[in-house]
Write an enzyme that holds these catalytic residues in place. Structure first.
Site, PDB file in Angstrom:
ATOM      1  N   ASP A   1       0.862  -1.172   0.000  1.00  0.00           N
ATOM      2  CA  ASP A   1       0.000   0.000   0.000  1.00  0.00           C
ATOM      3  C   ASP A   1       0.909   1.236   0.000  1.00  0.00           C
ATOM      4  O   ASP A   1       2.034   1.193   0.508  1.00  0.00           O
ATOM      5  CB  ASP A   1      -0.888  -0.034   1.245  1.00  0.00           C
ATOM      6  CG  ASP A   1      -1.644   1.254   1.445  1.00  0.00           C
ATOM      7  OD1 ASP A   1      -2.443   1.602   0.561  1.00  0.00           O
ATOM      8  OD2 ASP A   1      -1.433   1.909   2.476  1.00  0.00           O
TER       9      ASP A   1
ATOM     10  N   TYR B   1      -0.250   5.087   0.422  1.00  0.00           N
ATOM     11  CA  TYR B   1      -0.591   6.154   1.363  1.00  0.00           C
ATOM     12  C   TYR B   1      -0.791   5.586   2.773  1.00  0.00           C
ATOM     13  O   TYR B   1      -1.739   4.850   3.027  1.00  0.00           O
ATOM     14  CB  TYR B   1      -1.861   6.873   0.911  1.00  0.00           C
ATOM     15  CG  TYR B   1      -1.728   7.553  -0.423  1.00  0.00           C
ATOM     16  CD1 TYR B   1      -1.153   8.820  -0.532  1.00  0.00           C
ATOM     17  CD2 TYR B   1      -2.162   6.941  -1.597  1.00  0.00           C
ATOM     18  CE1 TYR B   1      -1.021   9.452  -1.757  1.00  0.00           C
ATOM     19  CE2 TYR B   1      -2.038   7.568  -2.824  1.00  0.00           C
ATOM     20  CZ  TYR B   1      -1.467   8.824  -2.896  1.00  0.00           C
ATOM     21  OH  TYR B   1      -1.340   9.437  -4.114  1.00  0.00           O
TER      22      TYR B   1
ATOM     23  N   SER C   1      -1.765   0.468  -5.327  1.00  0.00           N
ATOM     24  CA  SER C   1      -2.452   1.640  -4.794  1.00  0.00           C
ATOM     25  C   SER C   1      -3.807   1.899  -5.429  1.00  0.00           C
ATOM     26  O   SER C   1      -4.054   1.543  -6.586  1.00  0.00           O
ATOM     27  CB  SER C   1      -1.567   2.879  -5.009  1.00  0.00           C
ATOM     28  OG  SER C   1      -2.204   4.046  -4.564  1.00  0.00           O
ATOM     29  N   ASN C   2      -4.662   2.563  -4.660  1.00  0.00           N
ATOM     30  CA  ASN C   2      -5.912   3.086  -5.199  1.00  0.00           C
ATOM     31  C   ASN C   2      -5.676   4.298  -6.085  1.00  0.00           C
ATOM     32  O   ASN C   2      -6.570   4.715  -6.821  1.00  0.00           O
ATOM     33  CB  ASN C   2      -6.852   3.482  -4.046  1.00  0.00           C
ATOM     34  CG  ASN C   2      -7.629   2.294  -3.483  1.00  0.00           C
ATOM     35  OD1 ASN C   2      -7.767   1.261  -4.134  1.00  0.00           O
ATOM     36  ND2 ASN C   2      -8.140   2.446  -2.275  1.00  0.00           N
TER      37      ASN C   2
END
Length: 222
Positions: A8, A10, A116-117
């Site tokens: 991930d 953030y 990541s998104n």
């Protein structure tokens, strides 16, 4: 056997709450609270959009979360100043352990990817600025799927992109919901508990490993 490891971004590789330093002039003593709410709200908006199948990229979620926070704190900011503030998200610093931890994991032979998104181009720019990008083998974004973590489709996409298998594909995240999502999709998962006071959601799902940072993770796999 080396693993395929999705990190991930953030909250795990870079510190989103560091936005507080850019918010001092706007929010004063409330800058850190503003930054924390902004981070939480943009994640919430991504969750909502995934559930409603009303996808917009993570930049839109971030911008709308900023607008919410401005209303919540009773602050005014022009569109131009909002855009300048948004650009600061591309300059977030890596946590102090990240470079050393990734270097050690890479030497161990693992495949390391950011997962990541956020849109790929934005994430690449962010990780380049934080000096993290050269340590990764790839950057994988959910943008191609037009949905967000913790959808099971997203974690299966990580396995496909890394040619991994469930038993040898790991998700590494400081977000409990991300860890739970990966576990429910059949992956292995590490919870990075950066804050000793943070709690893991009391579901019937537990991480395969809990570490305080990436240096500890690398040592656990020596």
């Amino acid at each position: 056997m080396p693993y395929a490891i999705g990190f991930d971004v953030y909250g795990t590789l870079v510190d989103p709450v560091a936005m507080g330093t850019h918010l001092q002039g706007l929010a004063g003593d409330q800058a850190r609270a503003f930054g924390q709410l902004w981070h939480e709200k943009k994640v919430e908006y991504a969750f909502r959009r995934a559930l409603m199948e009303q996808y917009q990229d993570f930049g839109t979620c971030t911008r709308q979360a900023l607008e919410y926070c401005l209303l919540r704190f009773g602050l005014n900011l022009s569109d131009q100043d909002q855009q300048r503030l948004m650009e600061k998200f591309g300059q977030l610093p890596a946590f102090a352990d990240v470079i050393t931890g990734l270097e050690a994991l890479r030497k161990q032979g693992h495949t390391l990817v950011a997962f990541s998104n956020g849109p790929e181009a934005a994430v690449r720019g962010l990780l380049h600025n934080a000096d993290v990008l050269p340590l990764l083998h790839d950057v994988i974004s959910v943008d191609a799927l037009r949905t967000y973590k913790p959808s099971p489709r997203v974690y299966r996409y990580l396995m496909r992109r890394t040619d991994g298998t469930p038993e040898h594909t790991w998700m590494v995240s400081s977000n409990p919901w991300d860890v739970i999502g990966a576990k429910c999709a059949g992956l292995k998962a590490v919870w990075v508990q950066r804050d000793p006071a943070s709690l893991f959601d009391p579901w019937d799902v537990v991480p395969d490993m809990v570490v305080k940072d990436l240096v500890e993770l690398s040592k656990r796999w020596e």
